[in-house]
Design an enzyme around this catalytic site. Structure first.
Site, PDB file in Angstrom:
ATOM      1  N   PRO A   2     -38.390 -38.690  37.937  1.00 32.83           N
ATOM      2  CA  PRO A   2     -38.826 -39.507  36.802  1.00 32.83           C
ATOM      3  C   PRO A   2     -38.091 -39.127  35.524  1.00 32.83           C
ATOM      4  O   PRO A   2     -37.750 -37.980  35.302  1.00 32.83           O
ATOM      5  CB  PRO A   2     -40.315 -39.210  36.680  1.00 32.83           C
ATOM      6  CG  PRO A   2     -40.576 -38.017  37.487  1.00 32.83           C
ATOM      7  CD  PRO A   2     -39.415 -37.771  38.395  1.00 32.83           C
ATOM      8  N   GLU A   3     -37.864 -40.131  34.723  1.00 30.00           N
ATOM      9  CA  GLU A   3     -37.243 -39.915  33.426  1.00 30.00           C
ATOM     10  C   GLU A   3     -38.351 -39.762  32.391  1.00 30.00           C
ATOM     11  O   GLU A   3     -39.516 -40.057  32.657  1.00 30.00           O
ATOM     12  CB  GLU A   3     -36.378 -41.129  33.069  1.00 30.00           C
ATOM     13  CG  GLU A   3     -35.454 -41.583  34.182  1.00 30.00           C
ATOM     14  CD  GLU A   3     -34.092 -40.913  34.145  1.00 30.00           C
ATOM     15  OE1 GLU A   3     -33.698 -40.412  33.084  1.00 30.00           O
ATOM     16  OE2 GLU A   3     -33.427 -40.897  35.188  1.00 30.00           O
ATOM     17  N   LYS A  51     -40.603 -34.064  30.272  1.00 26.36           N
ATOM     18  CA  LYS A  51     -41.066 -34.624  31.529  1.00 26.36           C
ATOM     19  C   LYS A  51     -42.319 -33.911  32.037  1.00 26.36           C
ATOM     20  O   LYS A  51     -42.705 -34.054  33.190  1.00 26.36           O
ATOM     21  CB  LYS A  51     -39.931 -34.592  32.546  1.00 26.36           C
ATOM     22  CG  LYS A  51     -38.802 -35.528  32.087  1.00 26.36           C
ATOM     23  CD  LYS A  51     -37.799 -35.822  33.153  1.00 26.36           C
ATOM     24  CE  LYS A  51     -36.806 -34.695  33.261  1.00 26.36           C
ATOM     25  NZ  LYS A  51     -35.770 -34.992  34.253  1.00 26.36           N
ATOM     26  N   ARG A 250     -27.191 -33.823  42.503  1.00 28.17           N
ATOM     27  CA  ARG A 250     -27.797 -35.117  42.228  1.00 28.17           C
ATOM     28  C   ARG A 250     -26.743 -36.206  42.272  1.00 28.17           C
ATOM     29  O   ARG A 250     -25.642 -36.041  41.733  1.00 28.17           O
ATOM     30  CB  ARG A 250     -28.442 -35.103  40.848  1.00 28.17           C
ATOM     31  CG  ARG A 250     -29.552 -34.077  40.752  1.00 28.17           C
ATOM     32  CD  ARG A 250     -30.526 -34.509  39.701  1.00 28.17           C
ATOM     33  NE  ARG A 250     -31.709 -33.664  39.712  1.00 28.17           N
ATOM     34  CZ  ARG A 250     -31.861 -32.590  38.950  1.00 28.17           C
ATOM     35  NH1 ARG A 250     -30.909 -32.236  38.123  1.00 28.17           N
ATOM     36  NH2 ARG A 250     -32.964 -31.882  39.021  1.00 28.17           N
TER      37      ARG A 250
END
Ligand SMILES: [Zn+2]
Length: 278
Positions: A2-3, A51, A250
């Site tokens: 998630p951002e 986050k 990533r």
């Protein structure tokens, strides 16, 4: 992963469901908090910090959680069926007379004293969606290690908090630099724009159900997830390669035409990579 905008939305939904109400249900399904019980306490607020999520409850306690790769908080009207995943993935349940918040697959879940929150989130740089936002400090943090690849510096939450893997690729595209460009090699005029650009992207998306960096419907991202399809700007085939700090790689997308700087020479579209290794 998630951002910051996703975490911000989650915090707002949790806040709307829980804040100002007394908890009538508290069920921790992680061994270290098996006996913890928050029933009878009022939830004061739910705040995103980068986050991280901080759920503050009466009595000086904070439930600190982080979604990492696939954790989530779901909110259900009482009596409705829960749909966030199988029951064994539930880590915590907090409910009041109206609604129930269920935390699924949360890799970070800690019940701490509110006075000790800094131990959990004090390492974070300026928060792109927070009241402490400080673009000068964010930029100074990013440039403190000039040899570091831009993409890695953007993901490091100690520099600035809120950017995840999608915005990393999109920001590098908008800056015209590959994610492997040493951050110190970014031209000064573009570096100076970086903090404001990042904030603009996250702010524009925190209310939106579908994330967009392009403003074009149906073509929401310039490069992320597009390999080997064409770049939205120049139609060159978008590339993908892994970039990481050693702990985790990533998928990282870029346009070899629009973005200048070093890039892995062997990088090919993922589908092609798979074919060649089979
Ligand atoms: Zn391009």
């Amino acid at each position: 992963m998630p951002e910051g905008d996703t975490v911000w939305q989650t915090a707002r939904r949790l806040h709307e469901a829980l804040a100002g109400k007394v908890l009538t249900r508290s069920d921790f399904r992680v061994p270290k908090y098996a006996t913890a019980d928050l029933t009878g306490r009022t939830v004061l607020d739910v705040t995103p910090r980068g986050k991280h999520l901080l759920t503050r409850v009466e009595g000086g306690l904070t439930l600190h959680s982080h979604l990492k790769m696939d954790g989530s908080w779901k909110i259900f009207e009482n009596g409705r069926r829960w749909t966030g995943g199988p029951a064994h993935q539930i880590r915590v349940i907090l409910g009041n007379a109206d609604r129930t918040a269920v935390g699924y697959r949360l890799p970070v879940l800690d019940l701490i004293r509110t006075a000790d929150e800094a131990r959990a989130v004090g390492h974070l740089g300026p928060d792109l969606l927070g009241p402490d936002w400080n673009p000068e400090l964010a930029l100074a943090n990013l440039l403190a290690d000039p040899a570091r690849p831009l993409g890695e510096a953007l993901l490091d939450q100690r520099n600035l908090a809120g950017i995840g893997n999608i915005y990393k690729s999109e920001l590098c595209f908008l800056l015209g630099a590959t994610p492997w460009l040493p951050v110190g090699a970014l031209p000064a005029d573009r570096a100076a724009k970086l903090p404001a650009l990042a904030k603009k992207l996250l702010e524009a998306n925190r209310e939106r159900p579908v994330r967009s960096t392009t403003g074009r419907r149906g073509q929401d991202l310039f490069v992320y997830g597009r390999a080997p399809r064409p770049c939205l700007r120049c139609h060159t085939s978008v590339r993908v390669a892994d970039q990481g700090d050693g702990s985790r790689e990533r998928p990282t997308y870029w346009c070899p035409n629009c973005q200048t700087g070093p890039a892995p020479s062997a990088a090919r579209p993922r589908a092609a990579q798979r074919r060649t290794t089979n």
